[in-house]
Design a protein around this motif. Structure first.
Motif, PDB file in Angstrom:
ATOM      1  N   GLY A   1       0.778  -1.232   0.000  1.00 29.61           N
ATOM      2  CA  GLY A   1       0.000   0.000   0.000  1.00 29.61           C
ATOM      3  C   GLY A   1       0.810   1.284   0.000  1.00 29.61           C
ATOM      4  O   GLY A   1       0.576   2.162  -0.832  1.00 29.61           O
ATOM      5  N   PRO A   2       1.772   1.446   0.930  1.00 28.16           N
ATOM      6  CA  PRO A   2       2.528   2.707   0.951  1.00 28.16           C
ATOM      7  C   PRO A   2       3.257   3.020  -0.358  1.00 28.16           C
ATOM      8  O   PRO A   2       3.140   4.138  -0.858  1.00 28.16           O
ATOM      9  CB  PRO A   2       3.491   2.525   2.131  1.00 28.16           C
ATOM     10  CG  PRO A   2       2.742   1.611   3.057  1.00 28.16           C
ATOM     11  CD  PRO A   2       2.031   0.633   2.131  1.00 28.16           C
ATOM     12  N   PRO A   3       3.970   2.069  -0.974  1.00 26.49           N
ATOM     13  CA  PRO A   3       4.587   2.393  -2.264  1.00 26.49           C
ATOM     14  C   PRO A   3       3.555   2.685  -3.366  1.00 26.49           C
ATOM     15  O   PRO A   3       3.797   3.528  -4.225  1.00 26.49           O
ATOM     16  CB  PRO A   3       5.398   1.142  -2.614  1.00 26.49           C
ATOM     17  CG  PRO A   3       5.629   0.453  -1.327  1.00 26.49           C
ATOM     18  CD  PRO A   3       4.426   0.765  -0.485  1.00 26.49           C
ATOM     19  N   LEU A   4       2.411   2.011  -3.308  1.00 28.24           N
ATOM     20  CA  LEU A   4       1.358   2.288  -4.291  1.00 28.24           C
ATOM     21  C   LEU A   4       0.916   3.742  -4.188  1.00 28.24           C
ATOM     22  O   LEU A   4       0.752   4.423  -5.202  1.00 28.24           O
ATOM     23  CB  LEU A   4       0.163   1.353  -4.074  1.00 28.24           C
ATOM     24  CG  LEU A   4      -1.048   1.610  -4.973  1.00 28.24           C
ATOM     25  CD1 LEU A   4      -0.723   1.276  -6.425  1.00 28.24           C
ATOM     26  CD2 LEU A   4      -2.242   0.792  -4.492  1.00 28.24           C
ATOM     27  N   LEU A   5       0.750   4.235  -2.967  1.00 25.44           N
ATOM     28  CA  LEU A   5       0.320   5.615  -2.763  1.00 25.44           C
ATOM     29  C   LEU A   5       1.331   6.628  -3.292  1.00 25.44           C
ATOM     30  O   LEU A   5       0.970   7.745  -3.632  1.00 25.44           O
ATOM     31  CB  LEU A   5       0.071   5.881  -1.271  1.00 25.44           C
ATOM     32  CG  LEU A   5      -1.128   5.179  -0.655  1.00 25.44           C
ATOM     33  CD1 LEU A   5      -1.139   5.381   0.851  1.00 25.44           C
ATOM     34  CD2 LEU A   5      -2.423   5.657  -1.285  1.00 25.44           C
ATOM     35  N   MET A   6       2.592   6.240  -3.374  1.00 21.50           N
ATOM     36  CA  MET A   6       3.643   7.153  -3.834  1.00 21.50           C
ATOM     37  C   MET A   6       3.872   7.081  -5.346  1.00 21.50           C
ATOM     38  O   MET A   6       4.620   7.882  -5.886  1.00 21.50           O
ATOM     39  CB  MET A   6       4.951   6.863  -3.099  1.00 21.50           C
ATOM     40  CG  MET A   6       4.842   7.127  -1.617  1.00 21.50           C
ATOM     41  SD  MET A   6       6.373   6.967  -0.659  1.00 21.50           S
ATOM     42  CE  MET A   6       7.185   5.564  -1.347  1.00 21.50           C
ATOM     43  N   MET A   7       3.242   6.138  -6.009  1.00 23.24           N
ATOM     44  CA  MET A   7       3.474   5.963  -7.444  1.00 23.24           C
ATOM     45  C   MET A   7       2.945   7.126  -8.262  1.00 23.24           C
ATOM     46  O   MET A   7       1.895   7.671  -7.982  1.00 23.24           O
ATOM     47  CB  MET A   7       2.811   4.686  -7.934  1.00 23.24           C
ATOM     48  CG  MET A   7       3.606   3.489  -7.684  1.00 23.24           C
ATOM     49  SD  MET A   7       2.872   2.116  -8.563  1.00 23.24           S
ATOM     50  CE  MET A   7       3.905   0.861  -7.936  1.00 23.24           C
ATOM     51  N   GLY A   8       3.713   7.450  -9.273  1.00 21.93           N
ATOM     52  CA  GLY A   8       3.324   8.497 -10.209  1.00 21.93           C
ATOM     53  C   GLY A   8       3.429   7.982 -11.638  1.00 21.93           C
ATOM     54  O   GLY A   8       3.643   6.786 -11.888  1.00 21.93           O
ATOM     55  N   GLU A   9       3.296   8.907 -12.546  1.00 25.17           N
ATOM     56  CA  GLU A   9       3.297   8.573 -13.970  1.00 25.17           C
ATOM     57  C   GLU A   9       4.572   7.837 -14.390  1.00 25.17           C
ATOM     58  O   GLU A   9       4.521   6.832 -15.094  1.00 25.17           O
ATOM     59  CB  GLU A   9       3.134   9.865 -14.774  1.00 25.17           C
ATOM     60  CG  GLU A   9       2.974   9.659 -16.249  1.00 25.17           C
ATOM     61  CD  GLU A   9       2.628  10.956 -16.965  1.00 25.17           C
ATOM     62  OE1 GLU A   9       2.600  10.916 -18.207  1.00 25.17           O
ATOM     63  OE2 GLU A   9       2.389  11.982 -16.310  1.00 25.17           O
ATOM     64  N   HIS A  10       5.704   8.344 -13.940  1.00 27.90           N
ATOM     65  CA  HIS A  10       6.989   7.754 -14.333  1.00 27.90           C
ATOM     66  C   HIS A  10       7.098   6.285 -13.903  1.00 27.90           C
ATOM     67  O   HIS A  10       7.503   5.425 -14.693  1.00 27.90           O
ATOM     68  CB  HIS A  10       8.138   8.572 -13.740  1.00 27.90           C
ATOM     69  CG  HIS A  10       9.494   8.042 -14.046  1.00 27.90           C
ATOM     70  ND1 HIS A  10      10.034   8.087 -15.312  1.00 27.90           N
ATOM     71  CD2 HIS A  10      10.413   7.436 -13.262  1.00 27.90           C
ATOM     72  CE1 HIS A  10      11.227   7.522 -15.288  1.00 27.90           C
ATOM     73  NE2 HIS A  10      11.486   7.124 -14.051  1.00 27.90           N
ATOM     74  N   GLN A  11       6.720   5.996 -12.667  1.00 26.62           N
ATOM     75  CA  GLN A  11       6.811   4.624 -12.171  1.00 26.62           C
ATOM     76  C   GLN A  11       5.872   3.693 -12.944  1.00 26.62           C
ATOM     77  O   GLN A  11       6.254   2.574 -13.284  1.00 26.62           O
ATOM     78  CB  GLN A  11       6.483   4.557 -10.678  1.00 26.62           C
ATOM     79  CG  GLN A  11       7.518   5.167  -9.778  1.00 26.62           C
ATOM     80  CD  GLN A  11       7.375   6.673  -9.637  1.00 26.62           C
ATOM     81  OE1 GLN A  11       6.382   7.257 -10.065  1.00 26.62           O
ATOM     82  NE2 GLN A  11       8.375   7.308  -9.053  1.00 26.62           N
ATOM     83  N   LEU A  12       4.667   4.161 -13.208  1.00 26.04           N
ATOM     84  CA  LEU A  12       3.717   3.326 -13.944  1.00 26.04           C
ATOM     85  C   LEU A  12       4.179   3.085 -15.382  1.00 26.04           C
ATOM     86  O   LEU A  12       4.039   1.978 -15.899  1.00 26.04           O
ATOM     87  CB  LEU A  12       2.321   3.956 -13.927  1.00 26.04           C
ATOM     88  CG  LEU A  12       1.627   3.947 -12.567  1.00 26.04           C
ATOM     89  CD1 LEU A  12       0.361   4.800 -12.613  1.00 26.04           C
ATOM     90  CD2 LEU A  12       1.293   2.537 -12.128  1.00 26.04           C
ATOM     91  N   GLU A  13       4.738   4.101 -16.010  1.00 31.56           N
ATOM     92  CA  GLU A  13       5.271   3.927 -17.368  1.00 31.56           C
ATOM     93  C   GLU A  13       6.401   2.903 -17.382  1.00 31.56           C
ATOM     94  O   GLU A  13       6.490   2.078 -18.292  1.00 31.56           O
ATOM     95  CB  GLU A  13       5.762   5.259 -17.927  1.00 31.56           C
ATOM     96  CG  GLU A  13       4.648   6.182 -18.341  1.00 31.56           C
ATOM     97  CD  GLU A  13       5.139   7.548 -18.792  1.00 31.56           C
ATOM     98  OE1 GLU A  13       6.285   7.937 -18.454  1.00 31.56           O
ATOM     99  OE2 GLU A  13       4.357   8.236 -19.474  1.00 31.56           O
TER     100      GLU A  13
END
Length: 96
Positions: free
Chosen positions: A41-53
């Motif tokens: 959960g905590p890393p998911l909350l910090m994810m942004g566009e760059h990480q998802l790409e």
């Protein structure tokens, strides 16, 4: 799906289930990345566009997932307000 209410308490399995339910069209790409990187959960909350790409999420699906992550962040912030205020957030709004 019965996830703990607080996203900050989600395990990797909870995040995996969330993706499977909310984004079935991206589940294979995201689920592989979630398991590979042990994303809770905590890393998911910090994810942004760059990480998802970097995980392989592209196009309109990227924006959909970012919006859902933003919703999770807001949910988590509201839970924090609830914990630290000693009263429910909505009851505070109703008192005004």
């Amino acid at each position: 799906m019965s996830l703990p209410k607080r996203v900050s308490l989600w395990t990797m399995e909870d995040v995996f289930d969330w993706v499977k339910e909310k984004h079935p069209y991206q589940k294979s790409v995201l689920q592989l990345a979630i398991v590979k990187h042990d994303i809770s959960g905590p890393p998911l909350l910090m994810m942004g566009e760059h990480q998802l790409e970097r995980m392989g999420v592209k196009g309109e699906h990227l924006q959909d997932i970012l919006l859902d992550i933003l919703r999770l962040r807001v949910q988590e912030k509201l839970e924090n307000i609830n914990i630290f205020s000693g009263e429910g957030f909505y009851s505070l709004l109703l008192k005004r």
